[in-house]
Every structure is written in structure tokens, then in C-alpha cells.
Write an enzyme that holds these catalytic residues in place. Structure first.
Site, short mmCIF file in Angstrom:
data_model
loop_
_atom_site.label_atom_id
_atom_site.label_comp_id
_atom_site.label_asym_id
_atom_site.label_seq_id
_atom_site.Cartn_x
_atom_site.Cartn_y
_atom_site.Cartn_z
NE ARG A 94 -2.86 -0.74 3.53
CZ ARG A 94 -3.30 -0.27 4.72
NH1 ARG A 94 -4.24 0.23 4.66
NH2 ARG A 94 -2.91 -0.61 5.66
CG HIS A 187 -4.34 -8.24 7.42
ND1 HIS A 187 -4.19 -7.72 9.32
CD2 HIS A 187 -3.83 -7.24 6.87
CE1 HIS A 187 -2.97 -6.96 8.68
NE2 HIS A 187 -2.75 -6.86 7.03
P1 A3D Z 1 7.27 -4.76 -1.70
O1 A3D Z 1 8.76 -5.00 -1.39
O2 A3D Z 1 6.86 -4.20 -2.86
O3 A3D Z 1 8.11 -6.60 -2.42
C1 A3D Z 1 7.01 -7.30 -3.48
C2 A3D Z 1 8.34 -7.83 -4.01
O4 A3D Z 1 6.99 -8.39 -5.00
C3 A3D Z 1 8.95 -7.02 -4.63
O5 A3D Z 1 9.99 -7.14 -4.80
C4 A3D Z 1 8.19 -7.38 -6.60
O6 A3D Z 1 8.97 -7.19 -7.13
C5 A3D Z 1 7.90 -8.16 -7.10
N1 A3D Z 1 6.96 -9.15 -7.36
C6 A3D Z 1 5.64 -8.34 -7.96
N2 A3D Z 1 4.39 -9.17 -8.54
C7 A3D Z 1 5.57 -10.18 -8.88
C8 A3D Z 1 5.72 -11.63 -9.51
N3 A3D Z 1 4.48 -11.73 -10.08
N4 A3D Z 1 5.83 -12.89 -9.29
C9 A3D Z 1 7.19 -12.06 -8.31
N5 A3D Z 1 7.10 -11.56 -7.39
C10 A3D Z 1 6.82 -10.31 -7.62
O7 A3D Z 1 5.75 -5.42 -1.17
P2 A3D Z 1 6.50 -5.72 0.81
O8 A3D Z 1 7.74 -6.46 0.64
O9 A3D Z 1 6.34 -5.06 1.61
O10 A3D Z 1 4.80 -6.33 1.26
C11 A3D Z 1 4.48 -7.68 -0.18
C12 A3D Z 1 2.81 -8.02 0.06
O11 A3D Z 1 2.47 -8.18 1.53
C13 A3D Z 1 2.13 -6.38 -0.36
O12 A3D Z 1 1.04 -6.73 -0.87
C14 A3D Z 1 1.54 -5.64 0.88
O13 A3D Z 1 0.89 -5.29 1.08
C15 A3D Z 1 1.32 -7.09 1.94
N6 A3D Z 1 1.49 -7.02 3.65
C16 A3D Z 1 1.11 -8.23 4.42
C17 A3D Z 1 0.79 -7.86 5.48
C18 A3D Z 1 -0.02 -8.75 6.14
O14 A3D Z 1 -0.21 -8.31 8.07
C19 A3D Z 1 -1.32 -9.56 5.86
C20 A3D Z 1 1.33 -7.41 5.71
C21 A3D Z 1 3.31 -6.68 5.42
C22 A3D Z 1 3.18 -6.23 4.00
#
Ligand code: A3D
Length: 323
Positions: A94, A187
Site C-alpha cells: 500500500r 485483516h
Molecule cells: P515490496 O517490498 O514491494 O515487495 C513486493 C515484491 O513482489 C517486489 O520485490 C516485486 O518485484 C515482487 N513481485 C511483484 N510481482 C511479482 C510476481 N508476479 N512474481 C514474483 N514477485 C513479484 O512489498 P512488501 O514486501 O512490503 O509487501 C508485500 C505484500 O505483502 C504487499 O501486498 C503488502 O501489502 C503485503 N503485506 C501484508 C501484511 C499482512 O499482515 C497481511 C503485512 C505486510 C505486508
């Protein structure tokens, strides 16, 4: 040369965790899994060089951190073969002002695609979903993978409960270790923190704080993810999400049977049907071993139903978007 160390002739099978998405959450999780010596890790991403770079960086810390886990980075799903557990963190996080549901469409495609690849290459794995909006993405991953519902679990409840635990400890000036908190539901803004079941060393917090203070902490918990997004401006939380996912992995890989809140498939429990939502589960090597049905007051049950309705609404929205 007087001494010769013979390399191992037979590779022994070490537990393997595959992490799809090597962004903030994925890389923090890889570090935790490896440095706690739980399992070897394969990091997979579509961003060329990123999973390999993170993996090499973590490998170079092994001598300092004194562990033997192997971390590899890849862009090829063939490399997740043999994984005992797969964690999907791939997607967009987000940005300020963006709701979790805004992410719905873009992440739906990413998660479904990843789940199909997981089943093709690691069909025996337990699948944990982290990508938001969490409950809907877990549902999609289950559908796309065709796995039994028991083997697909969403991570959120441990994180939301950890946030509630932290705020309770900060308010009372006690150690977080002595606080046990529980948050059920989806969530999202309608998550259901349960003060009656949250305690300080067995003492319900309802005996320790007045209703207004508890409500303030409940609200801060509901807003916990957004609070960090507002501060960081460039992404969401990742340390506590990684720690929370680690707890699930450890319970599964070490068959610990931890009782934790997680998004599990309900088929009538809590009066809810055909959706993934946060409830207390027992996590074993098979995934969700069982779901615990807490006795809820009418108000708590209503709050859980409202949270479930919001997940159902997103599922219907998504069905309409993709039909
Ligand atoms: P971020 O650091 O942007 O990492 C996401 C990664 O996914 C990036 O390295 C992208 O290159 C990679 N990616 C995108 N598309 C693909 C694909 N098709 N195949 C493989 N890799 C891909 O994000 P983040 O690590 O901070 O968060 C990741 C997700 O987790 C997001 O949707 C967040 O909203 C979610 N999240 C959820 C929680 C919960 O408590 C549920 C907590 C924290 C983050």
C-alpha cells in the site's frame, strides 16, 4: 598440504522454504528463517537481480551470524521444487491513502499466477499467503492452487495480535512478553480485537484498563498497518510481518501445534461459510490441523460477521471485475 576435508558425498535433505516476492517482507523473512537455522530458503522475484542479490548478501552474513542455511535467489519457479512451505509475498504494497482493497485487482493476478506455479513445482508444500488484501488473496491462492483448504493459510492474525499486544504493554508499562492478545476477523478496518481474551499473565485487560482506554488501543490496532505506511511513505511494515510469518513457518516445519490466529477456510465454523478469515487455528506439519471456536458474546459475533461480510463483498467485487 597435510589435511584434506572430504566434501559430503550425499546431500542430506534440509527443510526448504520458498518465498515468492523478495521485497521488504520477503527479504526480512528470508533473513529470519536462515538466521534462526529453520530452513534453507529460495527467494523468487520477477525483478531481475533482486532475489539473487538479497540471497548473496544473506549468504555472506552466514559466517558472522554462525548458521549453515543456504539462501538462493531465482526468477525460475523450477528452483522451488521440493519446498516444504511456500510463502507468497509478491505484490504491490500500500501507498499512503491507498486502502487494502485498492490493491485487490492488481494483486489478484499476481497471487493467482504464483499459486498456479507453486502447485506445478512444489505440490506438497503448505502455502502461506501474505499479500494484501489478505483474506481475499488467500481465497484466490486456494482456488488457483487447487490445494486442500487445510494447506492454505493467510498470515495476518499473529501480526494484528502482536500490534495489540505491543500497545497494551506500552500503555501498562509492562513487558510485552507477559501480554497475550488476540485479534480475529479479516485483516482490514473491521478486524476484531478481543479484549476479553487478552491478558497480562492471565489477568484479563478488562480488569486492568477502563473501556475508553481499551477502545483507544483497539482503534490503534485496527489502524496499525496504515500508521506505519503514513510514517514510511514509501511502503508498508515488514519487520513485524516477517516475524509473524516466521512463527507460522516454525509451527508447520517443526510440527509445533502452536495455537495462533490466522486466516483459515471456514465451512460453518462461527456460522460462516466458504471464506478465509482470521480465527484461532492449530498449526502442524499438515497446515491447519483444527480450528478453535471461541465462545463469543453477541457483540463480538456481530463484529466477526461484519468483517466476514466485507471479505465476501471484496470477493464478489473481484468476481465481477474478472468475469
Ligand atoms: P515490496 O517490498 O514491494 O515487495 C513486493 C515484491 O513482489 C517486489 O520485490 C516485486 O518485484 C515482487 N513481485 C511483484 N510481482 C511479482 C510476481 N508476479 N512474481 C514474483 N514477485 C513479484 O512489498 P512488501 O514486501 O512490503 O509487501 C508485500 C505484500 O505483502 C504487499 O501486498 C503488502 O501489502 C503485503 N503485506 C501484508 C501484511 C499482512 O499482515 C497481511 C503485512 C505486510 C505486508
Amino acid at each position: 598440504m597435510s589435511l584434506h576435508i572430504t566434501p559430503p558425498q550425499v546431500e542430506c535433505k534440509t527443510p526448504l522454504v520458498a518465498i515468492i516476492g523478495s521485497g521488504n517482507v520477503g527479504s526480512a523473512l528470508a533473513q529470519r528463517v536462515a538466521e534462526k537455522n529453520l530452513a534453507d530458503v529460495v527467494l523468487l522475484d520477477i525483478a531481475a537481480g533482486r532475489p539473487q542479490g538479497i540471497a548473496l548478501d544473506l549468504m555472506e552474513a552466514r559466517g558472522v551470524e554462525r548458521h549453515d542455511r543456504k539462501i538462493t535467489g531465482s526468477m525460475d519457479y523450477a528452483d522451488i521444487a521440493g519446498a516444504d512451505a511456500v510463502v507468497i509475498t509478491a505484490g504491490r504494497p500500500r501507498t499512503p491513502g491507498m486502502s487494502r482493497d485498492d490493491l485487490l485487482r492488481v494483486n489478484a493476478e499476481i497471487v493467482s499466477g504464483a499459486a498456479r506455479q507453486v502447485i506445478a513445482h512444489a505440490p506438497d508444500a503448505v502455502l502461506i499467503v501474505v499479500t494484501n488484501p489478505l483474506d481475499v488473496m488467500t481465497h484466490l491462492a486456494w482456488k488457483a492452487s487447487g490445494l486442500p483448504a487445510q494447506r492454505v493459510i493467510g498470515m495476518a492474525g499473529i501480526l494484528d495480535s502482536a500490534r495489540f499486544q505491543t500497545f497494551i504493554a506500552m500503555e501498562l508499562g509492562v513487558s510485552s512478553v507477559d501480554v497475550s492478545a488476540i485479534v480475529l476477523g479479516g485483516h482490514g478496518d473491521l478486524m476484531v480485537p478481543l479484549p476479553r481474551y487478552s491478558t497480562v499473565n492471565g489477568i484479563p485487560i478488562t480488569d486492568l484498563m477502563d473501556a475508553a482506554t481499551i477502545e483507544r488501543l483497539v482503534e490503534r490496532t485496527r489502524n496499525g498497518g496504515a500508521e506505519i505506511v503514513e510514517l514510511l511513505q514509501t511502503g508498508g511494515a515488514f519487520y513485524a510481518p516477517a516475524s509473524s510469518t516466521y512463527v507460522m513457518l516454525e509451527s508447520i516445519l517443526l510440527n509445533r501445534s502452536r495455537i495462533v490466529p490466522a486466516a483459515a477456510y471456514l465451512a460453518g465454523q462461527y456460522g460462516l461459510h466458504d471464506l478465509f478469515i482470521g480465527v484461532p487455528v492449530r498449526l502442524s506439519c499438515r497446515g491447519v490441523e483444527s480450528i478453535l471456536e471461541l465462545v463469543l458474546t453477541d457483540q463480538e459475533r456481530l463484529a466477526l460477521q461484519q468483517s466476514a461480510q466485507s471479505i465476501q463483498k471484496s470477493l464478489s467485487q473481484l468476481a465481477a471485475l474478472t468475469s
